[in-house]
Design a protein around this motif. Structure first.
Motif, PDB file in Angstrom:
ATOM      1  N   ASN A   1       0.821  -1.200   0.000  1.00 26.84           N
ATOM      2  CA  ASN A   1       0.000   0.000   0.000  1.00 26.84           C
ATOM      3  C   ASN A   1       0.858   1.253   0.000  1.00 26.84           C
ATOM      4  OD1 ASN A   1      -2.750   0.806   0.139  1.00 26.84           O
ATOM      5  ND2 ASN A   1      -3.037  -0.867   1.595  1.00 26.84           N
ATOM      6  N   LEU A   2       1.883   1.240   0.838  1.00 30.78           N
ATOM      7  CA  LEU A   2       2.754   2.409   0.956  1.00 30.78           C
ATOM      8  C   LEU A   2       3.539   2.621  -0.340  1.00 30.78           C
ATOM      9  CD1 LEU A   2       4.069   1.964   4.618  1.00 30.78           C
ATOM     10  CD2 LEU A   2       2.214   3.411   3.794  1.00 30.78           C
ATOM     11  N   THR A   3       4.085   1.542  -0.899  1.00 31.09           N
ATOM     12  CA  THR A   3       4.878   1.707  -2.118  1.00 31.09           C
ATOM     13  C   THR A   3       3.978   2.076  -3.294  1.00 31.09           C
ATOM     14  OG1 THR A   3       4.782  -0.659  -2.550  1.00 31.09           O
ATOM     15  CG2 THR A   3       6.713   0.153  -1.391  1.00 31.09           C
ATOM     16  N   ARG A   4       2.747   1.538  -3.277  1.00 31.22           N
ATOM     17  CA  ARG A   4       1.758   1.874  -4.319  1.00 31.22           C
ATOM     18  C   ARG A   4       1.509   3.388  -4.324  1.00 31.22           C
ATOM     19  NH1 ARG A   4      -1.611   2.284  -7.693  1.00 31.22           N
ATOM     20  NH2 ARG A   4       0.285   2.234  -8.875  1.00 31.22           N
ATOM     21  N   ASN A   5       1.333   3.940  -3.112  1.00 31.69           N
ATOM     22  CA  ASN A   5       1.150   5.387  -2.993  1.00 31.69           C
ATOM     23  C   ASN A   5       2.378   6.126  -3.506  1.00 31.69           C
ATOM     24  OD1 ASN A   5      -1.332   5.072  -1.853  1.00 31.69           O
ATOM     25  ND2 ASN A   5      -0.659   5.359   0.252  1.00 31.69           N
ATOM     26  N   SER A   6       3.556   5.581  -3.187  1.00 31.03           N
ATOM     27  CA  SER A   6       4.797   6.222  -3.621  1.00 31.03           C
ATOM     28  C   SER A   6       4.881   6.254  -5.145  1.00 31.03           C
ATOM     29  CB  SER A   6       6.017   5.465  -3.065  1.00 31.03           C
ATOM     30  OG  SER A   6       6.045   5.565  -1.670  1.00 31.03           O
ATOM     31  N   VAL A   7       4.500   5.134  -5.759  1.00 33.06           N
ATOM     32  CA  VAL A   7       4.533   5.067  -7.224  1.00 33.06           C
ATOM     33  C   VAL A   7       3.609   6.139  -7.805  1.00 33.06           C
ATOM     34  CG1 VAL A   7       3.879   3.661  -9.225  1.00 33.06           C
ATOM     35  CG2 VAL A   7       5.197   2.639  -7.360  1.00 33.06           C
TER      36      VAL A   7
ATOM     37  N   LYS B   1      -6.103  10.962  -4.711  1.00 28.96           N
ATOM     38  CA  LYS B   1      -6.085  10.350  -6.038  1.00 28.96           C
ATOM     39  C   LYS B   1      -7.465  10.440  -6.657  1.00 28.96           C
ATOM     40  CE  LYS B   1      -3.051   6.876  -4.230  1.00 28.96           C
ATOM     41  NZ  LYS B   1      -2.916   5.444  -4.008  1.00 28.96           N
ATOM     42  N   ARG B   2      -7.482  10.721  -7.947  1.00 28.76           N
ATOM     43  CA  ARG B   2      -8.759  10.871  -8.608  1.00 28.76           C
ATOM     44  C   ARG B   2      -9.541   9.564  -8.619  1.00 28.76           C
ATOM     45  NH1 ARG B   2      -8.759  12.738 -14.541  1.00 28.76           N
ATOM     46  NH2 ARG B   2      -6.780  13.525 -13.846  1.00 28.76           N
ATOM     47  N   ASP B   3      -8.855   8.443  -8.808  1.00 30.96           N
ATOM     48  CA  ASP B   3      -9.578   7.176  -8.888  1.00 30.96           C
ATOM     49  C   ASP B   3      -9.320   6.294  -7.672  1.00 30.96           C
ATOM     50  OD1 ASP B   3      -6.988   6.886  -9.487  1.00 30.96           O
ATOM     51  OD2 ASP B   3      -7.262   5.700 -11.313  1.00 30.96           O
ATOM     52  N   GLY B   4      -8.809   6.892  -6.576  1.00 30.31           N
ATOM     53  CA  GLY B   4      -8.512   6.095  -5.384  1.00 30.31           C
ATOM     54  C   GLY B   4      -9.723   6.001  -4.476  1.00 30.31           C
ATOM     55  N   LEU B   5      -9.757   4.935  -3.685  1.00 27.41           N
ATOM     56  CA  LEU B   5     -10.873   4.710  -2.781  1.00 27.41           C
ATOM     57  C   LEU B   5     -10.591   5.403  -1.452  1.00 27.41           C
ATOM     58  CD1 LEU B   5     -13.393   3.109  -3.294  1.00 27.41           C
ATOM     59  CD2 LEU B   5     -12.316   1.132  -2.234  1.00 27.41           C
ATOM     60  N   GLY B   6      -9.314   5.573  -1.142  1.00 26.09           N
ATOM     61  CA  GLY B   6      -8.946   6.236   0.110  1.00 26.09           C
ATOM     62  C   GLY B   6      -9.031   5.338   1.318  1.00 26.09           C
ATOM     63  N   VAL B   7      -8.963   4.009   1.117  1.00 24.27           N
ATOM     64  CA  VAL B   7      -9.030   3.120   2.270  1.00 24.27           C
ATOM     65  C   VAL B   7      -7.684   2.474   2.572  1.00 24.27           C
ATOM     66  CG1 VAL B   7     -11.466   2.609   2.074  1.00 24.27           C
ATOM     67  CG2 VAL B   7      -9.828   1.207   0.825  1.00 24.27           C
ATOM     68  N   GLY B   8      -6.742   2.576   1.661  1.00 26.54           N
ATOM     69  CA  GLY B   8      -5.457   1.883   1.811  1.00 26.54           C
ATOM     70  C   GLY B   8      -4.751   2.211   3.112  1.00 26.54           C
ATOM     71  N   LEU B   9      -4.578   3.495   3.389  1.00 28.50           N
ATOM     72  CA  LEU B   9      -3.837   3.879   4.594  1.00 28.50           C
ATOM     73  C   LEU B   9      -4.633   3.590   5.862  1.00 28.50           C
ATOM     74  CD1 LEU B   9      -2.072   7.191   3.549  1.00 28.50           C
ATOM     75  CD2 LEU B   9      -1.014   4.987   4.066  1.00 28.50           C
ATOM     76  N   ALA B  10      -5.963   3.729   5.775  1.00 28.35           N
ATOM     77  CA  ALA B  10      -6.792   3.429   6.942  1.00 28.35           C
ATOM     78  C   ALA B  10      -6.663   1.946   7.291  1.00 28.35           C
ATOM     79  CB  ALA B  10      -8.242   3.795   6.662  1.00 28.35           C
ATOM     80  N   ILE B  11      -6.747   1.092   6.274  1.00 27.43           N
ATOM     81  CA  ILE B  11      -6.589  -0.345   6.500  1.00 27.43           C
ATOM     82  C   ILE B  11      -5.191  -0.618   7.047  1.00 27.43           C
ATOM     83  CG2 ILE B  11      -6.425  -2.584   5.362  1.00 27.43           C
ATOM     84  CD1 ILE B  11      -8.523  -1.610   3.345  1.00 27.43           C
ATOM     85  N   SER B  12      -4.196   0.038   6.456  1.00 30.93           N
ATOM     86  CA  SER B  12      -2.815  -0.206   6.867  1.00 30.93           C
ATOM     87  C   SER B  12      -2.615   0.130   8.336  1.00 30.93           C
ATOM     88  CB  SER B  12      -1.856   0.632   6.026  1.00 30.93           C
ATOM     89  OG  SER B  12      -1.935   0.231   4.681  1.00 30.93           O
TER      90      SER B  12
END
Lengths: 371, 214
Positions: free
Chosen positions: A265-271, A323-334
């Protein structure tokens, strides 16, 4: 206290109150106890308290009382603990039990206060399974975002295999066939087929697993197992990934796939943060090191556009996204995953431009380590 | 030892297996190549004096294929490029094409397809070099002209008649004819048409300062 007041107190108490004598026979059984256990007071008064217990205490309880009354140390009195109880219909359920002792002349009495924990447990269970499902959905979501990178990562070995095979065919067309070269080619084709298989195996492992399997982990191994997927994602955007492991790190207790999910999740955000620019050569750095409190710190550093100051810690809240097409749950889950391991997940600006996310996990045998 | 006049394939791919398998393919058909794991390594070793072409992955960490192409363009290195692309790289491929890339092959590719493209690219690089050599020769010969000869040549190229040139320069028509003859001799040309073509090919020549000669 007069008898009427005592009876009123018994009847009004939400927790079950049960009094037994020193042989373990029930003397008093409150209204709440009747409701909780499904026995009428009249049916159980005079009976051994162990009818309300589940094994192993059920068959051992007489022994506990005898040991205590003949001068042994109390195991439960004044302490309270969680045990399993048994309803009239045979259902075993979790309770919290506190036991007090009263002496009436030469007679000893024991008072038990019992709270039914089944609703609380069920709610906890539901929350856990929801978290688990959310984490699982999060992994699918991640994989969806990474599809292009993964396709590329599988296409690489396939392409190499095709080229090796074509080179081999040309070697065969020579008048003097170079057998050693052919053997070399076959070996390399084999290696590349395995490499493609490995990507798919990692992917399956990552997606399929649903149960939490908390175990003792070497963080460096966890990173090594997910690096293929991370690189697949980063490489498709031309971003380098560097891994720096400190030697001899303490082990941590966590679920490997969930920890990998956090990393990914973190590296995905970095990319995403580096797609439009940033320093792709310095790229993403994953570093593991011993933390100040003796645990393990994993940092994911990128050289992208960073997190805008007005978002701050809100980035960890669900549905907050840039992110325009992001759900915004990645960091919360992390963050939920890391906190369930007794750790923390924090963000800091990278002084060189970009972001630094830090996972701080307690060492396996440290007192702060969650169970 | 490779002979330096043999055409050379520069192979740039960050994926070791892709690089190695292509190297093996080139070796199996006797093509000369040098392989590099990154665009920067290649740029350090690239010899622009040698007939060559570049086979490069379009997606690479660090300097990508497109960025490499940009650097080469900035250096005016006109090496033909064949990009190796994956699925879904069409937009990148279009960008590369607009920036002058020679060709594309999509992974996984047929060896003959790649080899044909390499041969074509090397051939094109050879022709470009030959053309470049001829242009250099024309420039070298023009440099041998005196300022007055150069002046006369430019006027001839512009289509002025000897009479006009003589009047403008304040010399006799006979003198203009002598200058013209010397220009043709020095440039090893036979007709005005050839002269116009040669000057056109090197993109014209800078006007000489006629004030100094008047």
């Amino acid at each position: 206290m007069v008898a009427a007041e005592f009876q009123a107190l018994l009847d009004a108490a939400v927790d079950a109150i049960i009094v037994i004598d020193e042989r373990g026979h029930i003397i008093t059984f409150s209204r709440a106890a009747e409701r909780m256990f499904g026995h009428a007071a009249a049916d159980v008064v005079g009976k051994n308290i162990n009818v309300l217990m589940a094994e192993p205490h059920r068959s051992r309880h007489d022994g506990y009382i005898e040991r205590y009354t003949s001068g042994g140390e109390p195991h439960i009195i004044g302490k309270g603990r969680e045990v399993e109880a048994r309803r009239a219909n045979g259902e075993v359920f979790p309770v919290s039990l506190a036991v007090g002792e009263a002496t009436d002349g030469h007679k000893r009495r024991f008072v038990g206060i019992v709270r039914d924990l089944s609703a609380q447990r069920a709610a906890e269970q539901r929350a856990r399974s929801l978290e688990l499902r959310l984490a699982h959905v999060g992994r699918f979501n991640l994989m969806g975002e990474m599809a292009a990178g993964i396709a590329h990562e599988i296409n690489q070995p396939l392409s190499a295999i095709a080229t090796y095979a074509q080179a081999g065919k040309r070697v065969l067309e020579h008048s003097a066939v170079d057998v050693a070269m052919l053997a070399d080619i076959c070996g390399k084709i084999d290696d590349q087929a395995r490499r493609a298989g490995q990507v798919i195996a990692n992917l399956r492992k990552f997606i399929r697993k649903q149960d939490i399997d908390t175990q003792s982990l070497d963080v460096a191994h966890v990173v090594a197992d997910v690096i293929t997927l991370i690189e697949a994602d980063a490489r498709s955007e031309g971003i380098a990934v560097h891994v720096r492991n400190e030697e001899a790190l303490p082990r941590v207790r966590a679920d490997a796939v969930q920890l990998q999910q956090v990393l990914l999740n973190l590296t995905r955000n970095s990319v995403d943060a580096m797609r439009g620019g940033g320093d792709k050569g310095r790229g993403i750095v994953i570093a593991t090191q011993r933390s100040e409190r003796g645990g393990v710190k994993i940092t994911v550093t990128d050289h992208g556009h960073g997190v805008s100051a007005h978002l701050g810690d809100n980035i960890f809240h669900p549905f907050v996204t840039t992110k325009r097409d992001g759900l915004g749950v990645g960091l919360a889950i992390s963050r939920t995953i890391i906190q369930s391991c007794g750790g923390t997940l924090t963000y800091a600006d990278n002084p060189d431009g970009g972001s630094i996310f830090t996972i701080d996990l307690p060492a396996e045998h440290s007192p702060t380590s969650a169970t | 030892m490779k002979k330096n006049d043999e055409p050379l394939i520069y192979l740039v791919d960050d994926d070791e297996a892709v690089r190695d398998s292509l190297g093996m393919l080139f070796r199996s058909i006797g093509l000369h190549f040098e392989s590099y794991g990154s665009a920067l390594e290649f740029l350090q070793r690239y010899d622009s004096a040698r007939q060559s072409c570049l086979v490069a992955d379009i997606r690479m960490p660090g300097l990508s294929g497109l960025e490499l192409q940009q650097r080469l363009n900035e250096q005016r290195a006109e090496i033909p490029i064949i990009f190796i692309t994956g699925h879904g790289d069409v937009p990148m491929a279009v960008t590369a094409m607009k920036s002058g890339a020679a060709d594309f092959v999509q992974k996984p590719f047929r060896d003959q397809d790649l080899i044909d493209r390499i041969h074509k690219a090397l051939e094109r690089d050879g022709e470009r070099r030959k053309g470049r050599a001829e242009e250099d020769a024309i420039r070298a010969r023009i440099a041998l002209l005196t300022p007055r000869e150069n002046e006369v040549m430019q006027r001839v190229v512009r289509g002025q008649a000897n009479k006009v040139i003589a009047m403008d320069l304040g010399v006799s028509q006979r003198t203009v004819e002598l200058h013209r003859a010397r220009v043709m001799r020095k440039l090893k040309l036979r007709s005005v048409a050839e002269l116009v073509h040669a000057v056109d090919r090197i993109g014209g020549v800078p006007a000489v300062d006629t004030a100094a000669t008047q």
